[in-house]
Design a protein around this motif. Structure first.
Motif, short mmCIF file in Angstrom:
data_model
loop_
_atom_site.label_atom_id
_atom_site.label_comp_id
_atom_site.label_asym_id
_atom_site.label_seq_id
_atom_site.Cartn_x
_atom_site.Cartn_y
_atom_site.Cartn_z
N CYS A 178 -5.35 6.11 -57.52
CA CYS A 178 -5.55 7.43 -58.12
C CYS A 178 -5.22 7.31 -59.61
O CYS A 178 -4.06 7.37 -60.00
CB CYS A 178 -4.64 8.45 -57.43
N SER A 179 -6.24 7.07 -60.43
CA SER A 179 -5.99 6.82 -61.86
C SER A 179 -6.16 8.10 -62.65
O SER A 179 -6.27 9.19 -62.10
CB SER A 179 -6.92 5.71 -62.36
N ASN A 202 -15.18 10.35 -59.53
CA ASN A 202 -14.79 10.74 -60.89
C ASN A 202 -14.36 12.21 -60.85
O ASN A 202 -15.12 13.07 -60.41
CB ASN A 202 -15.98 10.53 -61.82
N PHE A 203 -13.13 12.48 -61.31
CA PHE A 203 -12.58 13.84 -61.17
C PHE A 203 -13.45 14.88 -61.89
O PHE A 203 -13.76 15.92 -61.32
CB PHE A 203 -11.15 13.91 -61.73
N ASP A 204 -13.82 14.61 -63.15
CA ASP A 204 -14.57 15.63 -63.91
C ASP A 204 -15.89 15.96 -63.22
O ASP A 204 -16.28 17.12 -63.13
CB ASP A 204 -14.91 15.12 -65.33
N TRP A 258 -6.11 15.93 -57.21
CA TRP A 258 -5.89 14.58 -56.65
C TRP A 258 -5.97 14.64 -55.13
O TRP A 258 -6.53 13.74 -54.49
CB TRP A 258 -4.54 14.02 -57.09
N ALA A 259 -5.39 15.72 -54.54
CA ALA A 259 -5.42 15.85 -53.08
C ALA A 259 -6.86 16.03 -52.61
O ALA A 259 -7.29 15.42 -51.61
CB ALA A 259 -4.56 17.04 -52.66
N ASP A 260 -7.64 16.85 -53.34
CA ASP A 260 -9.05 17.05 -52.96
C ASP A 260 -9.83 15.74 -53.07
O ASP A 260 -10.69 15.44 -52.24
CB ASP A 260 -9.71 18.09 -53.86
N ALA A 261 -9.54 14.96 -54.10
CA ALA A 261 -10.25 13.69 -54.29
C ALA A 261 -9.94 12.75 -53.13
O ALA A 261 -10.83 12.02 -52.65
CB ALA A 261 -9.86 13.06 -55.61
N ALA A 269 0.96 9.29 -51.15
CA ALA A 269 1.40 8.65 -49.91
C ALA A 269 1.88 9.71 -48.91
O ALA A 269 1.65 9.58 -47.70
CB ALA A 269 2.52 7.66 -50.22
N SER A 270 2.51 10.78 -49.43
CA SER A 270 2.97 11.87 -48.55
C SER A 270 1.77 12.52 -47.86
O SER A 270 1.84 12.87 -46.67
CB SER A 270 3.72 12.94 -49.35
N LEU A 271 0.68 12.70 -48.59
CA LEU A 271 -0.51 13.30 -47.98
C LEU A 271 -1.02 12.40 -46.84
O LEU A 271 -1.42 12.89 -45.79
CB LEU A 271 -1.62 13.49 -49.02
N LEU A 272 -0.98 11.10 -47.06
CA LEU A 272 -1.50 10.19 -46.02
C LEU A 272 -0.64 10.23 -44.76
O LEU A 272 -1.17 10.26 -43.65
CB LEU A 272 -1.55 8.74 -46.54
N VAL A 273 0.68 10.23 -44.91
CA VAL A 273 1.55 10.19 -43.72
C VAL A 273 1.85 11.59 -43.18
O VAL A 273 2.44 11.73 -42.11
CB VAL A 273 2.88 9.43 -43.96
#
Ligand code: ADP
Ligand code: XUL
Length: 454
Positions: free
Chosen positions: A9-10, A36-38, A66-69, A180-184
């Motif tokens: 996540c850059s 690409n976020f934009d 970032w969560a949506d991406a 990582a929290s979103l993944l677990v």
């Protein structure tokens, strides 16, 4: 054969890369995708992944984006045709220093996350430095003097400006531990590599330092995640991902920062061998057996996910500065390269100080561009001037690492440009090798999933 997923996540995008490992243990690239976020999430209104701000010192991004991406990326993976049941482990990396503030119910107690390009905390840096006994004391303790973008000064500013929201905050994550929290589907720990970018971790113990916590904000200890070794399996993919996208309960290996992850992606093995990443930021980093802290306060020592240390110097005027010069002269990247080919090393004495945005190294708090012996309309010489200035700064401000640079591995989006690497080789007088892989952070994440999740 098992598959391993790496996610990065850059600043500007979220990348995913899947590796398979053959019977002999060699990893092979089987799938990749980038968001690409934009472009993919225009509803957030970011430019280059950053929210527009009237104050040039402020740089924030919406953590929800970032969560949506991540959701978009995993949705694309689930429709890729890969046999998802084979995914054995996942790991990731993220832009460093950005902080995400959650309340007790897991909602955001701060809608916008300050990110690494933010330079608005000079006052807080001075306060923390005074409380800890000066810049060298802070650097000896945490690996870096107080830096504006680091999480500690950013948290202190938040505490000073919005006490009520700070009080409502139950957890402060870095981008890496948030993802990582979103993944677990729970509260993920940090690894020492990314936690070294906070001015809060004791570099020698890899634990939170009580003095640094106290100098930063009250009640901070309870709001920070645990720090665990980078090799830790922190959980499995949450039932949500299994239900929605048919992903298996794959192991999740602790995430780290993008630069520490690149150490693994590039495969750095010894001192004197460095990587230069030409991404949104430009960075130069190398392994260190011992934490030799930068005496002039320029660079940082981070923990490395390989279990040693890494020295790193970071420049904010990386790709965005190159793009500004390219666009000012109406060029594409091919035209940019042609300009480099048509001008001699030294640029006939034409020079530029290219601080299109506030600069981290050397510290330039207010952006400004100065030209010397250089006509603003001379496209070719402006192109060479910006690249020579950047490469000279990379060399000068990495000398503190104390080991002569023998070999450079070039990575990041702009490492695709041969002519830029030619100038790098001339300025450093070193052998430059371009990695086939321009996203070494994402590759490092996938390789860490292989190594620690097998
Ligand atoms: P990050 O991971 O920090 O978001 P990347 O490492 O993906 O960034 O690099 C993206 C940047 O690479 C783009 O913003 C662009 O400026 C640059 N880039 C891509 N191709 C070229 C090229 N041929 N020459 C110079 N720069 C390039
Ligand atoms: C490292 C830094 C940047 C970000 C960019 O200290 O600020 O390289 O990690 O993603």
């Amino acid at each position: 054969m098992p598959l391993y997923l790496g996610i990065d996540c850059s600043t500007q995008s979220l990348s995913l890369q899947v590796l398979s490992v053959d019977a002999g243990g060699a990893p092979r690239d089987v799938w990749r995708h980038a968001i690409n976020f934009d472009r993919a999430l225009p509803q957030y209104g970011t430019r280059h992944g950053v929210l527009p701000s009237e104050d040039p010192a402020i740089a924030c991004a919406p953590p929800r984006m970032w969560a949506d991406a991540l959701e978009l990326g995993l949705a694309t993976l689930s429709s890729s045709g890969l046999d998802l049941a084979r995914i054995a482990a996942v790991s990731g990396s993220a832009q460093q220093h950005g902080t995400v503030y959650l309340d007790a119910a897991g909602g955001f107690s701060r809608a916008a996350s300050p990110i690494w390009m933010d330079t608005s905390t000079s006052t807080e840096c001075a306060e923390i430095t005074a409380a800890l006994g000066g810049p060298n004391a802070v650097a000896q303790l945490t690996g870096s003097r107080a830096f504006e973008r680091f999480a500690g000064p950013q948290i202190r500013k938040f505490w000073k400006q919005d006490r009520a929201a700070y009080e409502r905050t139950a957890r402060i994550h870095l981008v890496s531990s948030f993802m990582a929290s979103l993944l677990v589907g729970g509260d993920a720990p940090l690894d020492p590599g990314d936690a070294s970018g906070m001015n809060l971790m004791n570099l020698r113990t890899s634990g939170w330092d009580p003095r640094a916590l106290e100098a930063t904000a009250p009640g901070l200890r309870d709001r920070l995640p645990r720090i665990v070794p980078s090799s830790t399996v922190i959980g499995v993919l949450a039932p949500k991902w299994r239900g929605r996208f048919g992903l298996p309960p794959a192991k999740v290996v602790a995430w780290t920062g993008d630069n520490p992850s690149s150490v693994v992606g590039v495969g750095l093995a010894e001192e004197g061998e460095v990587a230069i990443s030409l991404g949104t930021s430009d960075t130069i980093f190398g392994l260190m057996r011992e934490p030799r802290v930068s005496p002039d306060g320029v660079g940082h020592v981070f923990a490395s996910p390989t279990g040693e240390f890494m020295g790193i110097t970071v420049f904010a005027n990386g790709s965005l500065a190159r793009e500004r010069v390219r666009d000012m002269h109406g060029l594409d990247w091919e035209g940019f390269s042609a300009a480099l080919r048509s001008t001699p090393p030294g640029n006939d004495g034409a020079r530029m100080l290219p601080y299109f945005v506030p600069e981290i190294t050397p510290r330039v708090p207010v952006a400004g561009v100065r030209r010397f012996n250089l006509d603003e309309r001379d496209a070719a010489r402006n192109v060479r001037a910006v690249i020579e200035a950047q490469m000279t700064a990379l060399k000068k401000y990495s000398a503190w690492m104390g080991v002569p640079v023998r070999k450079i591995h070039a990575t990041g989006g702009a490492s695709a440009n041969r002519e830029i690497l030619q100038v790098m080789a001339e300025v450093f007088g070193a052998n430059v090798q371009r990695l086939d892989e321009t996203n070494s952070a994402c590759l490092g994440a996938a390789l860490r999933a292989v190594k620690h999740g097998s």
